[in-house]
Enzyme design. Structure first.
Site, mmCIF file in Angstrom:
data_model
loop_
_atom_site.group_PDB
_atom_site.id
_atom_site.type_symbol
_atom_site.label_atom_id
_atom_site.label_comp_id
_atom_site.label_asym_id
_atom_site.label_seq_id
_atom_site.Cartn_x
_atom_site.Cartn_y
_atom_site.Cartn_z
ATOM 1 N N HIS A 1 7.268 11.357 -6.066
ATOM 2 C CA HIS A 1 6.433 10.349 -5.413
ATOM 3 C C HIS A 1 5.853 10.878 -4.102
ATOM 4 O O HIS A 1 4.752 10.496 -3.704
ATOM 5 C CB HIS A 1 7.260 9.084 -5.177
ATOM 6 C CG HIS A 1 6.458 7.899 -4.756
ATOM 7 N ND1 HIS A 1 5.383 7.412 -5.486
ATOM 8 C CD2 HIS A 1 6.548 7.090 -3.662
ATOM 9 C CE1 HIS A 1 4.868 6.358 -4.878
ATOM 10 N NE2 HIS A 1 5.548 6.149 -3.764
ATOM 11 N N SER B 1 0.842 5.338 -2.108
ATOM 12 C CA SER B 1 1.734 4.269 -2.547
ATOM 13 C C SER B 1 1.180 2.898 -2.138
ATOM 14 O O SER B 1 0.079 2.537 -2.527
ATOM 15 C CB SER B 1 3.140 4.509 -1.987
ATOM 16 O OG SER B 1 4.093 3.733 -2.655
ATOM 17 N N ASP C 1 6.693 11.839 -10.764
ATOM 18 C CA ASP C 1 6.508 10.619 -9.985
ATOM 19 C C ASP C 1 7.123 9.430 -10.712
ATOM 20 O O ASP C 1 6.987 9.299 -11.923
ATOM 21 C CB ASP C 1 5.005 10.377 -9.798
ATOM 22 C CG ASP C 1 4.677 9.623 -8.533
ATOM 23 O OD1 ASP C 1 5.450 8.711 -8.173
ATOM 24 O OD2 ASP C 1 3.649 9.935 -7.921
#
Length: 465
Positions: free
Chosen positions: A446, A228, A418
């Site tokens: 995610h 991320s 995601d």
């Protein structure tokens, strides 16, 4: 007596115990939330991290990519970026720069009855730990977490990574996050400042702290993996220090796509400089990220989607009303956790109970306790993040065209469900001059490394082999 997995009547694999650590205060009553809030401190954070890392080895799925497990040693290192020594002293907490690091490597000359995972006491002796690991390791994997998380989030993956022959693994907390020190975040005002100037300053802050960490630990080269926002900063590091990165693994990275039409991440408000806007909005980024991540519709029965290079344009992300309200009021979930007293613990438990409902109860409680401890710590690195990401999690200075300058192989990994769009990786792969892979992990969101660790670990193992 230590529980074991057995083969016939012969015990073969030892499982780690939690008996010598204080148990989690179960998030089952307001009184327990009150106890958790009242007792939290640096020590409880360390215990919560250690407790979660004890789940590192949980059975054959921990090393499914390798035919035979190898005993590993894990150590927490406190890497002081400022002091020439390794031991920390009592200094102003607002100025400390200590990077919390988990070091994992194959046990030299393991004994037949040695536990599969030995988690040794926290130590600052970096040199001796690296020297011991060098007996079995010649390659390095460095794992960097995302926004609002910490190195403990990879507790389902690190054991598998450590099984790769000849590798040592480092999981780090970014400076100002996780269990790293929380220096006070400040901006120095400049004349004629622009958003590009601010973005460059913030990127340098995280990139240079990682480079200083590398020098302290003594690594020449590494395979760098970032999740991320950690993927965003890992990309920035690889662009600035390409000679230090052999391969870049970006796990659902933030900040790649250019914003769609109608979205202007760097638009200035009337009569306000970028830094004035940043002062008002710095706390708000997590509201945008959490809004999209928490409400993901996880459908494990949905078939996998192929990562096709022919993808429709990215649509503007819509923020729900409550997230817009928090943004406008300059309030983040993290600040709510800190200032909400015992109610802050209930907010974290609500999130972990919903997002990680598939985990066993004890495991989920340990994850909740860890997340609460690192979330309720002093605010620091989080305040810089609104400088690089605007509402809707679009980068103010997108990586899309910058990634074309990378000089090492790149692997993108996304979850099948995601909220971060893998199509941006497909598009940027077309302009990159190095080998690129785009991988989708089935039944994962995610945090696909927790949702489907077996497949995620297998994909990473392929890259390490």
């Amino acid at each position: 007596m230590e529980p074991t997995i057995t083969e016939g009547n012969k015990p073969t694999i030892h499982l780690p115990l939690l008996s010598h650590l204080p148990p989690v205060i179960p998030p089952t009553s307001y009184l327990n939330f009150l106890k958790t809030w009242w007792k939290r401190n640096d020590k409880t954070s360390a215990i919560a991290e250690r407790r979660l890392l004890h789940f590192l080895y949980t059975g054959p799925e921990s090393y499914s990519s390798f035919p035979k497990p190898t005993p590993l040693i894990g150590r927490i290192l406190r890497v002081n970026l400022d002091s020439p020594g390794t031991n920390t002293t009592k200094v102003d907490k607002s100025k400390e720069r200590i990077v919390n690091t988990f070091h994992l490597f194959s046990a030299p000359n393991p004994l037949p009855d040695q536990p599969m995972f030995k988690h040794e006491p926290e130590t600052g002796d970096i040199k001796s730990s690296i020297e011991e690991a060098s007996e079995t390791s010649t390659k390095n994997l460095v794992v960097c977490h995302g926004y609002g998380a910490g190195l403990g989030f990879f507790y389902k993956n690190l054991f598998s990574f450590g099984q790769a022959p000849g590798w040592q693994v480092f999981a780090v907390d970014w400076l100002g996050m996780g269990r790293s020190s929380r220096p006070k975040w400040t901006f120095s005002r400049k004349s004629n400042e622009s958003w590009d100037d601010i973005v460059d300053d913030v990127e340098d802050h995280f990139v240079e702290s990682l480079e200083e960490w590398r020098k302290k630990v003594g690594l020449e080269k590494m395979t760098l993996m970032g999740h991320s926002l950690g993927g965003y900063f890992s990309s920035c590091y690889a662009l600035k220090y390409p000679q230090r990165v052999e391969k870049l693994i970006l796990v659902s990275p933030a900040g790649i796509p250019e914003p769609p039409p109608g979205v202007e991440p760097t638009k200035q408000l009337p009569n306000k400089s970028p830094k004035e806007q940043l002062d008002e909005g710095a706390n708000q980024l997590n509201a945008s990220l959490q809004a999209q991540a928490v409400d993901v519709n996880m459908n494990p029965d949905e078939p996998a989607t192929e990562a096709s290079p022919q993808s429709p344009p990215i649509q503007a992300r819509k923020m729900p009303g409550w997230a817009v309200y928090l943004w406008n009021k300059n309030i983040t979930p993290m600040s709510l956790v800190r200032f909400g007293g015992p109610l802050g613990a209930t907010l974290v438990n609500s999130y972990t109970s919903r997002r990680f409902a598939h985990l066993e109860t004890e495991e989920r409680h340990c994850l909740y306790d860890y997340l609460y401890n690192i979330t309720s710590s002093t605010g620091s690195g989080e305040y810089a993040l609104a400088a690089v990401l605007a509402p809707g999690a679009y980068a103010r200075k997108p990586l899309f065209h910058r990634l074309a300058n990378l000089q090492m192989p790149v692997v993108f990994i996304y979850g099948e469900h995601d909220w971060m769009d893998y199509k941006a990786a497909n598009r940027v792969a077309e302009i990159m001059k190095v080998p690129v892979k785009v991988i989708l992990v089935q039944h994962g969101g995610h945090h696909m490394y927790i949702d489907n660790p077996e497949e995620f670990n297998e994909e990473v193992a392929k890259e390490m082999q």
